[in-house]
Write a protein that holds these residues in place. Structure first.
Motif, short mmCIF file in Angstrom:
data_model
loop_
_atom_site.label_atom_id
_atom_site.label_comp_id
_atom_site.label_asym_id
_atom_site.label_seq_id
_atom_site.Cartn_x
_atom_site.Cartn_y
_atom_site.Cartn_z
N ASP A 275 16.39 29.61 25.81
CA ASP A 275 15.66 30.69 26.43
C ASP A 275 15.39 31.76 26.09
OD1 ASP A 275 14.08 31.51 28.44
OD2 ASP A 275 16.35 31.14 30.28
N ASN B 118 14.58 34.92 27.74
CA ASN B 118 14.51 34.79 29.19
C ASN B 118 16.01 35.61 29.07
OD1 ASN B 118 12.06 35.91 30.27
ND2 ASN B 118 11.92 34.05 30.18
N THR B 119 16.98 34.04 28.69
CA THR B 119 18.09 34.91 29.03
C THR B 119 18.08 35.68 28.22
OG1 THR B 119 18.75 32.03 29.51
CG2 THR B 119 20.08 33.31 28.61
N ASP C 232 16.86 39.28 29.34
CA ASP C 232 17.88 39.75 30.74
C ASP C 232 19.22 40.01 29.83
OD1 ASP C 232 16.00 38.98 32.09
OD2 ASP C 232 16.90 37.09 32.57
#
Length: 378
Positions: free
Chosen positions: A230, A232-233, A236
């Protein structure tokens, strides 16, 4: 795939220029024969050998044994001359493993003595303390060590004992005055452990940490590696650390794009370092160990070979009106999928061509774009 975090200007490496070797198989062109070209070559990723002491599970080039008929020393010196002739400003030397090529030092010198900035990317396994003297004498600007996690994770995907050797190389470099960076190749097996790896890196004196996505090519192709994660992980995580980290920190060009932190995400805390599309064949080039020329060395497929330096000069290949057409003739209407309707499509140009091609075969549709799943768009 551009390596963004490896360049920090070091005190100059000036010197006498190597004479141009004669009687080689490399095709040269008279330097006075200048032709108009809209594209200025700025950087090159040059694989000088495929020989490697490892055979990593996700090696995109299937490193291990040297290729048959790799460029000779004299041919490599001719390549350095041609890169200089085209105005190339910086070269990243890669393998295989760079230090397994006996004449690597002569190749570095041929570049730096032409005022070309040189970075070396290594697995750190063949790195005695005496290496520092040779690197400094040759004028190497920076070194990047591949390290993909703490010992258990790194050795699982590379080779038993490789972590400790890489860790030692980082320590040796850290005290040498040569900037050292760490490159981490991301996949499903190490992304969950980025936080603990970050704590380890805080104990090291590194200049930069770059995170890049594993691409399903070479050893990682056909189910050889679970490369998906992912993004997005990762974004972030980088967002949470990049302003406090004592080193530059960012993602490579195959992760992104145009989230709220895009201006910072690639290791530039000015906030203005927006991704501007794949640079392959626009201002960068890749050369492999037998002289094949591609827009990027990550575009590891025969269809992307624009020519061979034993058949044509680099200038002839670079200035060919039909070369690198996938980027030089790109138009926004070529974008597909979500990229086709994205307001940033014309700027991002669909992301990393290589990663797109090897993940789902669509050059103009990003496989690893986080923007559509995030709320904090730019």
């Amino acid at each position: 795939m551009r390596l963004r975090l490896l360049w920090k200007r070091n005190a100059g490496a000036a010197g006498k220029v190597f004479p141009l070797p004669r009687g080689t198989g490399i095709k040269m062109k008279n330097n006075t024969e200048k032709t108009k070209c809209l594209f200025q070559l700025k950087s090159c990723v040059w694989e000088i050998t495929l020989a490697c002491c490892f055979s990593c599970r996700y090696c995109g080039s299937k490193g291990g044994k040297a290729r048959e008929n790799e460029l000779t020393t004299q041919e490599c010196l001719c390549v350095a001359e041609q890169l200089s002739d085209l105005g190339c400003q910086r070269v990243s030397l890669i393998g295989g493993e760079v230090f397994m090529r006996p004449d690597w030092l002569a190749i570095v010198r041929a570049l730096t003595e032409r005022q070309i900035r040189v970075s070396v990317i290594t697995n750190g396994y063949l790195f005695p303390r005496g290496m520092i003297t040779r690197l400094k004498e040759a004028g190497v600007e920076s070194v990047a060590v591949s390290l993909d996690g703490l010992e258990e994770i790194h050795d699982r995907y590379r080779q038993s004992g490789s972590y400790r050797r890489a860790d030692s190389a980082i320590d040796v470099l850290s005290g040498s005055g040569i900037p050292v960076s760490v490159i981490t190749t991301l996949h499903s097996g190490n992304v969950p452990y980025l936080a603990s790896f970050y704590q380890y890196l805080l104990t090291k004196h590194i200049a930069a940490w770059q995170l890049q996505a594993c691409s399903p090519m070479g050893n990682a192709a056909n189910g050889g590696m679970d490369y998906r994660f992912d993004c997005n992980t990762v974004i972030d995580f980088v967002e949470s650390k990049m302003f406090e980290a004592p080193f530059m920190m960012g993602v490579a060009d195959n992760i992104g794009y145009f989230t709220g932190s895009e201006g910072y995400l690639r290791g530039n805390l000015s906030g203005s370092a927006y991704f501007r599309g794949c640079s392959a064949g626009l201002d960068s080039v890749g050369i492999d160990s037998v002289g094949n020329v591609r827009g990027c060395e990550a575009m590891y497929d025969a269809r992307f070979i624009e020519g061979n330096l034993r058949e044509k000069s680099l200038r002839e290949i670079w200035e060919s009106p039909d070369a690198f057409a996938y980027n030089r003739k790109f138009r926004a209407e070529m974008l597909t999928g979500a990229c086709g309707s994205c307001p940033y499509g014309s700027r991002c140009a669909g992301g990393c061509r290589s990663y797109n091609y090897f993940t789902h075969g669509k050059l103009y549709e990003s496989f690893n774009c986080a923007r559509n799943s995030r709320k904090n768009d730019v």
